[in-house]
Design an enzyme around this catalytic site. Structure first.
Site, mmCIF file in Angstrom:
data_model
loop_
_atom_site.group_PDB
_atom_site.id
_atom_site.type_symbol
_atom_site.label_atom_id
_atom_site.label_comp_id
_atom_site.label_asym_id
_atom_site.label_seq_id
_atom_site.Cartn_x
_atom_site.Cartn_y
_atom_site.Cartn_z
ATOM 1 N N ASP A 151 0.848 -1.204 0.000
ATOM 2 C CA ASP A 151 0.000 0.000 0.000
ATOM 3 C C ASP A 151 0.881 1.250 0.000
ATOM 4 O OD1 ASP A 151 -2.931 -0.864 1.974
ATOM 5 O OD2 ASP A 151 -2.807 -0.041 -0.048
ATOM 6 N N ILE B 266 -3.750 0.534 -3.244
ATOM 7 C CA ILE B 266 -4.253 -0.826 -3.417
ATOM 8 C C ILE B 266 -5.739 -0.765 -3.069
ATOM 9 C CG2 ILE B 266 -4.296 -3.206 -2.646
ATOM 10 C CD1 ILE B 266 -1.434 -3.176 -2.158
ATOM 11 N N ASP B 267 -6.545 -0.889 -4.090
ATOM 12 C CA ASP B 267 -7.980 -0.947 -3.824
ATOM 13 C C ASP B 267 -8.336 -2.420 -3.701
ATOM 14 O OD1 ASP B 267 -10.605 0.053 -3.546
ATOM 15 O OD2 ASP B 267 -11.016 -0.766 -5.505
ATOM 16 N N ASP C 251 -6.069 5.287 -5.043
ATOM 17 C CA ASP C 251 -6.117 4.208 -4.072
ATOM 18 C C ASP C 251 -4.955 3.288 -4.439
ATOM 19 O OD1 ASP C 251 -8.704 2.166 -2.564
ATOM 20 O OD2 ASP C 251 -6.531 2.147 -2.350
ATOM 21 N N ASP D 118 -12.096 5.234 -4.168
ATOM 22 C CA ASP D 118 -12.642 3.904 -4.457
ATOM 23 C C ASP D 118 -13.485 3.873 -5.722
ATOM 24 O OD1 ASP D 118 -13.013 2.991 -0.996
ATOM 25 O OD2 ASP D 118 -11.495 2.442 -2.457
ATOM 26 N N THR E 290 -7.724 -4.162 -0.499
ATOM 27 C CA THR E 290 -6.599 -4.712 0.282
ATOM 28 C C THR E 290 -6.883 -6.147 0.702
ATOM 29 O OG1 THR E 290 -6.465 -2.484 1.173
ATOM 30 C CG2 THR E 290 -5.009 -4.096 2.145
ATOM 31 N N GLU F 260 -5.216 7.462 -0.318
ATOM 32 C CA GLU F 260 -5.773 6.786 0.860
ATOM 33 C C GLU F 260 -4.791 6.683 2.027
ATOM 34 O OE1 GLU F 260 -7.150 2.799 0.271
ATOM 35 O OE2 GLU F 260 -8.023 2.753 2.264
#
Ligand SMILES: Nc1ncnc2c1ncn2[C@@H]1O[C@H](COP(=O)(O)O)[C@@H](O)[C@H]1OP(=O)(O)O
Ligand SMILES: [Mg+2]
Ligand SMILES: [Mg+2]
Ligand SMILES: [Mg+2]
Length: 405
Positions: free
Chosen positions: A96, A188-189, A186, A340, A191, A121
């Site tokens: 992330d 890592i969308d 994001d 997101d 996670t 994020e």
């Protein structure tokens, strides 16, 4: 009704225009609506440029692809020790932070000519705590190794220090809003999908005066072939790794994530009969009310079971027609974040889809980090959307009636 002389580039100098009101989208690209002082009812639309945002899109594709390469490396070698829980309890990983650092470094270096605002994020708070030194070193090494693999137009010294890394992560502290230009990321969308070895996405979009003008989705685990008809997509053994990208007025394209092979233009499903449609929803029941989605799908007459996959990879799969509908109804009290949905929304709309809240209103990304919307998010093509909106309305009314008894 004011007559509009469409798409003529405004000849008169700007000062003769009383106002340059909001931007509008057109097949020719972004246009601005100019109202003349002399005859305010007569407006001129000025095509800002159909080649607008070209260099921004190139930079975004490079940034997201490189960040995805870092994520793939971590996912492969994911050690339990890389998972630490953030104060908000959602698992956060080395990837992330590394992904966010790579994206902000690449964007800043590729787009030097303008102020850089990033709504992202993650932030570095947890990394600045005592005891995080080792983690910080590992992320810095990971980012340096990743940057060294890419010949970026502006050579990036891939010997970043841990302070450089913290600064890069903290580039993402913009609040966004209705003015100016903001990147939205994001890193890592999904996670949880990432940790489970399933779907996740690096999702990067650009807002201009609160409107989405471009979006990129890097989906390392999404098969290049359609996932239509599968229950989720982790079982496939085909070639995986998709890069979806869209620029306002210019359509949506998909190319393999790790190769320079030619991108293909994609379009959403043209299915008109709900009985032939399939729908996507979150893999995680904690992220979306599965029972509400299934009651809507039943009302609509959808026969296929839901395809449940993590992250905005769903928007990518929808943009190329793998399914026809996306239903997302977060549990009460959850506030959706713009990171997101910004990239996923334009990837679908530029492929001919419609993205609204449950009340049929377009998503409003101009209000800062959060999306304040009515109940949830629904996605469909033009033919199915009116039927879907009615099914959503009826199902929500039924549920409210049942809960009031
Ligand atoms: N309670 C929740 N309701 C809705 N979405 C959530 C919730 N918790 C986390 N998310 C976010 O939903 C997104 C994943 O969507 P999906 O459920 O379709 O995979 C992720 O961005 C995830 O955040 P995070 O990025 O921290 O994982
Ligand atoms: Mg998260
Ligand atoms: Mg997310
Ligand atoms: Mg995330």
């Amino acid at each position: 009704m004011s007559s509009i002389n469409c798409f003529r580039t405004a000849k008169a100098p700007l000062q003769t225009f009383a106002s340059v009101s909001r931007f509008r989208y057109s097949p020719n690209g972004l246009v601005s609506v100019l109202r003349r002082k002399s005859s305010p009812s007569f407006v001129t639309l000025r095509v800002v440029s159909s080649m607008a945002y070209e260099k921004e899109l190139d930079a975004a594709k490079k940034a997201a692809s490189l960040a995805a390469r870092l994520c793939q490396k971590v996912q492969k070698a994911l050690l339990q020790s890389d998972v630490q829980s953030k104060s908000d309890k959602s698992p956060v990983t080395v990837a992330d932070y590394g992904s966010q650092a790579v994206v902000s470094i690449v964007l800043e270096r590729e787009l030097t000519s303008e102020p850089f605002s990033l709504v992202a994020e993650e932030d570095s708070a947890d990394l600045r705590k005592d005891g995080s030194e080792d983690l910080l070193e590992r992320i810095t090494k990971l980012v340096n190794d990743t940057l060294a693999t890419e010949d970026l137009t502006k050579a990036i010294d891939s010997t970043l220090t841990t302070d450089d890394l913290l600064r890069a992560i903290d580039c993402g502290t913009s609040e966004g809003g209705p003015n100016g230009r903001h990147w939205v990321l994001d890193p890592i969308d999904g996670t949880k999908g990432f940790l489970r070895g399933d779907q996740y996405a690096v999702a990067l979009g650009l807002l201009e005066k609160g409107k989405v003008v471009l979006g990129v989705l890097a989906c390392p685990n999404l098969p290049l072939a359609s996932i239509a008809g599968t229950k989720n997509s982790s079982s496939s053994s085909e070639e995986t790794g998709c890069l979806f990208y869209a620029r306002i007025g210019s359509g949506t394209y998909m190319q393999p994530l790790d190769s320079k092979s030619k991108p293909v233009k994609v379009n959403v499903s043209s299915v008109e009969n709900p009985e032939e449609a399939s729908f996507f929803e979150s893999f995680e029941g904690a992220h979306s009310l599965h029972d509400l989605s299934s009651s809507i799908a039943n009302k609509l007459g959808v026969k296929a079971p839901p395809v449940r996959i993590d992250s905005q990879a769903k928007y990518g799969a929808l943009s190329r027609g793998d399914g026809a509908i996306y239903l997302r109804f977060p549990h009460k009290g959850y506030r959706e974040k713009i990171w997101d949905h910004v990239a996923g929304a334009i990837v679908v709309t530029e492929a001919g889809g419609i993205v609204t809240d449950a009340g049929g209103k377009p998503l409003d990304f101009s209000k800062g980090k959060y999306l304040d919307l009515d109940t949830g998010i629904i996605v469909a093509n033009e033919k199915l959307m009116p039927l879907l909106l009615k099914a959503v309305r009826d199902s929500i009314a039924e549920q409210e009636k049942a809960s009031s008894l």
